[in-house]
Design an enzyme around this catalytic site. Structure first.
Site, PDB file in Angstrom:
ATOM      1  N   HIS A 117      31.891  41.623  38.987  1.00 37.60           N
ATOM      2  CA  HIS A 117      32.792  42.783  38.902  1.00 37.60           C
ATOM      3  C   HIS A 117      34.222  42.315  38.729  1.00 37.60           C
ATOM      4  CE1 HIS A 117      32.001  41.791  43.133  1.00 37.60           C
ATOM      5  NE2 HIS A 117      33.277  42.057  43.352  1.00 37.60           N
ATOM      6  N   MET A 118      34.890  42.940  37.757  1.00 37.14           N
ATOM      7  CA  MET A 118      36.301  42.651  37.526  1.00 37.14           C
ATOM      8  C   MET A 118      37.120  43.717  38.249  1.00 37.14           C
ATOM      9  SD  MET A 118      38.421  42.568  33.923  1.00 37.14           S
ATOM     10  CE  MET A 118      38.762  44.330  33.870  1.00 37.14           C
TER      11      MET A 118
END
Ligand code: AMP
Ligand code: ZN
Length: 201
Positions: A117-118
Protein backbone atom coordinates in the site's frame (compact mmCIF):
# COMPACT_ATOMS: atom_id res chain seq x y z
CA UNK A 1 0.01 -15.49 0.76
CA UNK A 2 3.01 -14.63 2.88
CA UNK A 3 2.75 -14.24 6.64
CA UNK A 4 1.47 -10.91 8.02
CA UNK A 5 4.13 -8.49 9.26
CA UNK A 6 5.72 -8.99 12.64
CA UNK A 7 5.88 -5.23 13.22
CA UNK A 8 3.70 -4.48 16.22
CA UNK A 9 0.45 -2.78 15.31
CA UNK A 10 -0.01 0.26 17.48
CA UNK A 11 -3.17 1.82 16.13
CA UNK A 12 -4.98 1.43 19.41
CA UNK A 13 -8.37 1.48 17.72
CA UNK A 14 -7.64 -1.98 16.30
CA UNK A 15 -5.86 -3.45 19.27
CA UNK A 16 -6.76 -7.00 20.15
CA UNK A 17 -9.25 -5.99 22.86
CA UNK A 18 -11.63 -4.93 20.07
CA UNK A 19 -13.00 -7.67 17.85
CA UNK A 20 -12.71 -6.84 14.15
CA UNK A 21 -16.01 -6.85 12.22
CA UNK A 22 -14.70 -9.63 10.01
CA UNK A 23 -14.39 -12.15 12.84
CA UNK A 24 -11.12 -13.58 14.03
CA UNK A 25 -8.85 -12.59 11.15
CA UNK A 26 -5.40 -11.31 12.03
CA UNK A 27 -5.44 -7.49 12.35
CA UNK A 28 -2.67 -7.24 9.75
CA UNK A 29 -5.13 -8.43 7.09
CA UNK A 30 -7.53 -5.56 7.82
CA UNK A 31 -6.80 -3.70 4.57
CA UNK A 32 -8.14 -6.66 2.60
CA UNK A 33 -11.54 -6.05 4.19
CA UNK A 34 -11.29 -2.29 3.89
CA UNK A 35 -10.76 -2.34 0.10
CA UNK A 36 -14.32 -3.70 -0.13
CA UNK A 37 -15.80 -1.32 2.44
CA UNK A 38 -17.94 1.27 0.61
CA UNK A 39 -17.39 3.73 3.48
CA UNK A 40 -13.62 3.64 2.95
CA UNK A 41 -13.31 3.11 -0.78
CA UNK A 42 -12.58 6.31 -2.70
CA UNK A 43 -12.05 4.95 -6.21
CA UNK A 44 -10.87 1.89 -8.07
CA UNK A 45 -9.84 0.80 -11.54
CA UNK A 46 -8.63 -2.40 -13.22
CA UNK A 47 -5.36 -2.38 -11.29
CA UNK A 48 -5.88 -0.62 -7.96
CA UNK A 49 -8.17 0.45 -5.15
CA UNK A 50 -7.83 3.71 -3.23
CA UNK A 51 -9.23 3.81 0.30
CA UNK A 52 -9.29 6.30 3.13
CA UNK A 53 -6.88 5.33 5.89
CA UNK A 54 -9.12 4.26 8.78
CA UNK A 55 -6.84 5.95 11.34
CA UNK A 56 -5.62 9.00 9.37
CA UNK A 57 -2.39 10.57 10.61
CA UNK A 58 -3.10 13.89 8.86
CA UNK A 59 -6.08 15.90 7.58
CA UNK A 60 -6.13 13.73 4.43
CA UNK A 61 -4.67 10.24 4.37
CA UNK A 62 -5.37 7.64 1.69
CA UNK A 63 -3.93 4.25 0.79
CA UNK A 64 -3.48 2.96 -2.77
CA UNK A 65 -3.44 -0.83 -3.05
CA UNK A 66 -2.92 -3.02 -6.10
CA UNK A 67 -5.69 -5.54 -6.76
CA UNK A 68 -3.01 -8.17 -7.41
CA UNK A 69 -1.83 -10.05 -4.36
CA UNK A 70 1.53 -8.36 -3.69
CA UNK A 71 2.22 -8.60 0.01
CA UNK A 72 4.86 -5.90 0.52
CA UNK A 73 7.84 -4.03 -0.90
CA UNK A 74 10.06 -7.11 -0.65
CA UNK A 75 7.89 -8.78 -3.31
CA UNK A 76 8.18 -5.96 -5.79
CA UNK A 77 10.46 -6.18 -8.84
CA UNK A 78 11.14 -4.54 -12.22
CA UNK A 79 7.92 -6.03 -13.62
CA UNK A 80 5.96 -3.87 -11.18
CA UNK A 81 7.38 -0.50 -12.31
CA UNK A 82 4.33 0.33 -14.48
CA UNK A 83 1.95 -0.60 -11.64
CA UNK A 84 3.79 1.55 -9.10
CA UNK A 85 3.87 4.45 -11.55
CA UNK A 86 0.14 4.00 -12.05
CA UNK A 87 -0.34 4.14 -8.26
CA UNK A 88 1.44 7.51 -8.24
CA UNK A 89 -0.79 8.78 -11.06
CA UNK A 90 -3.88 7.68 -9.12
CA UNK A 91 -2.53 9.56 -6.11
CA UNK A 92 -2.12 12.70 -8.20
CA UNK A 93 -5.75 12.46 -9.34
CA UNK A 94 -6.97 12.13 -5.77
CA UNK A 95 -4.87 14.99 -4.40
CA UNK A 96 -5.77 17.41 -7.22
CA UNK A 97 -9.05 17.95 -5.36
CA UNK A 98 -7.26 19.23 -2.27
CA UNK A 99 -5.68 22.40 -3.62
CA UNK A 100 -5.03 23.81 -0.13
CA UNK A 101 -2.81 20.88 0.93
CA UNK A 102 0.59 19.50 0.02
CA UNK A 103 0.92 15.73 -0.09
CA UNK A 104 3.60 13.10 0.29
CA UNK A 105 3.35 9.76 -1.55
CA UNK A 106 5.33 6.87 -0.17
CA UNK A 107 5.75 3.59 1.64
CA UNK A 108 6.72 2.56 5.12
CA UNK A 109 10.06 0.75 4.87
CA UNK A 110 8.49 -1.95 7.01
CA UNK A 111 4.72 -2.04 6.74
CA UNK A 112 2.57 -3.37 9.55
CA UNK A 113 -0.38 -4.22 7.30
CA UNK A 114 -0.54 -6.88 4.62
CA UNK A 115 -0.93 -6.07 0.86
CA UNK A 116 1.37 -3.51 -0.66
CA UNK A 117 0.00 0.00 0.00
CA UNK A 118 1.21 3.44 -0.96
CA UNK A 119 0.38 6.17 1.54
CA UNK A 120 -0.97 9.47 0.25
CA UNK A 121 -0.77 11.84 3.20
CA UNK A 122 -1.22 15.59 3.52
CA UNK A 123 1.83 17.22 5.06
CA UNK A 124 0.03 18.88 8.02
CA UNK A 125 0.39 15.73 10.20
CA UNK A 126 -2.46 17.15 12.24
CA UNK A 127 -4.76 14.38 13.43
CA UNK A 128 -6.17 12.96 16.66
CA UNK A 129 -5.17 9.47 15.41
CA UNK A 130 -1.51 10.46 15.57
CA UNK A 131 -0.95 9.29 19.11
CA UNK A 132 2.68 8.38 19.65
CA UNK A 133 6.28 8.90 18.61
CA UNK A 134 6.22 5.84 16.38
CA UNK A 135 3.30 7.23 14.41
CA UNK A 136 5.21 10.50 13.97
CA UNK A 137 8.52 8.91 13.02
CA UNK A 138 7.05 6.47 10.49
CA UNK A 139 5.97 9.44 8.36
CA UNK A 140 8.68 12.00 9.04
CA UNK A 141 11.97 10.05 9.04
CA UNK A 142 13.65 7.84 6.43
CA UNK A 143 11.26 5.11 7.60
CA UNK A 144 8.99 6.72 4.98
CA UNK A 145 10.38 6.10 1.48
CA UNK A 146 9.01 8.31 -1.28
CA UNK A 147 7.08 6.54 -4.02
CA UNK A 148 9.31 8.15 -6.66
CA UNK A 149 12.45 6.80 -4.93
CA UNK A 150 10.97 3.30 -4.90
CA UNK A 151 10.30 3.47 -8.65
CA UNK A 152 13.81 4.82 -9.35
CA UNK A 153 15.35 2.05 -7.23
CA UNK A 154 13.33 -0.59 -9.09
CA UNK A 155 14.34 0.78 -12.48
CA UNK A 156 17.99 0.87 -11.48
CA UNK A 157 18.35 -2.26 -9.34
CA UNK A 158 15.30 -4.40 -10.14
CA UNK A 159 14.38 -4.52 -6.45
CA UNK A 160 13.71 -2.23 -3.53
CA UNK A 161 16.66 -1.50 -1.26
CA UNK A 162 15.36 -1.46 2.30
CA UNK A 163 17.10 -0.13 5.45
CA UNK A 164 18.65 -2.68 7.81
CA UNK A 165 16.69 -3.69 10.95
CA UNK A 166 19.12 -1.53 12.99
CA UNK A 167 18.42 1.50 10.82
CA UNK A 168 14.66 0.91 11.05
CA UNK A 169 14.93 0.87 14.84
CA UNK A 170 17.02 4.03 14.75
CA UNK A 171 14.39 5.85 12.64
CA UNK A 172 11.52 4.73 14.87
CA UNK A 173 13.35 5.72 18.06
CA UNK A 174 14.73 9.02 16.78
CA UNK A 175 13.95 12.07 18.94
CA UNK A 176 10.88 14.02 17.91
CA UNK A 177 11.58 16.90 15.51
CA UNK A 178 9.11 19.10 13.66
CA UNK A 179 8.92 18.05 10.00
CA UNK A 180 8.74 21.67 8.83
CA UNK A 181 11.37 23.44 10.94
CA UNK A 182 14.12 22.53 13.40
CA UNK A 183 11.86 22.73 16.48
CA UNK A 184 12.58 19.96 18.97
CA UNK A 185 9.56 19.46 21.23
CA UNK A 186 9.66 18.17 24.80
CA UNK A 187 7.02 15.58 23.97
CA UNK A 188 4.24 14.73 21.49
CA UNK A 189 1.60 17.10 22.97
CA UNK A 190 4.18 19.89 22.67
CA UNK A 191 4.82 18.93 19.02
CA UNK A 192 1.11 18.69 18.24
CA UNK A 193 0.65 22.22 19.54
CA UNK A 194 3.67 23.44 17.58
CA UNK A 195 2.58 22.02 14.18
CA UNK A 196 -0.56 24.15 14.33
CA UNK A 197 1.70 27.17 13.79
CA UNK A 198 2.58 25.76 10.33
CA UNK A 199 -1.02 25.38 9.15
CA UNK A 200 -2.07 27.72 6.35
CA UNK A 201 -4.17 30.54 7.77
P1 AMP B 1 1.73 0.55 7.37
O1 AMP B 1 1.36 -0.89 7.23
O2 AMP B 1 2.62 0.84 8.51
O3 AMP B 1 2.26 1.13 6.08
O4 AMP B 1 0.40 1.38 7.65
C1 AMP B 1 -0.87 0.81 7.66
C2 AMP B 1 -1.90 1.92 7.62
O5 AMP B 1 -3.18 1.31 7.58
C3 AMP B 1 -1.89 2.83 8.84
O6 AMP B 1 -1.79 4.19 8.39
C4 AMP B 1 -3.22 2.55 9.55
O7 AMP B 1 -3.80 3.72 10.09
C5 AMP B 1 -4.08 2.00 8.44
N1 AMP B 1 -5.06 1.01 8.83
C6 AMP B 1 -4.96 0.09 9.83
N2 AMP B 1 -6.02 -0.74 9.80
C7 AMP B 1 -6.81 -0.33 8.77
C8 AMP B 1 -8.02 -0.78 8.23
N3 AMP B 1 -8.65 -1.86 8.72
N4 AMP B 1 -8.55 -0.12 7.16
C9 AMP B 1 -7.92 0.96 6.64
N5 AMP B 1 -6.76 1.44 7.11
C10 AMP B 1 -6.21 0.80 8.15
ZN1 ZN C 1 8.03 23.55 13.06
Amino acid sequence: MSKPSKRKHDDTETSSNKKPKSGNKHWALGLLDSINDPELQVTSDDLCVVIKDKYPKAAFHYLVLPKDEISNLKKVNRDHVKLLEHMIELGKTITEKHIDHNFKFGYHAEASMHRLHMHIISDDMNSPCLKNKKHWNTFTTKFFISAEDIVDDLKENGKVTLPSPEKLKEYLNAPLVCHKCSFKPKNLPDLKKHILTHLKK
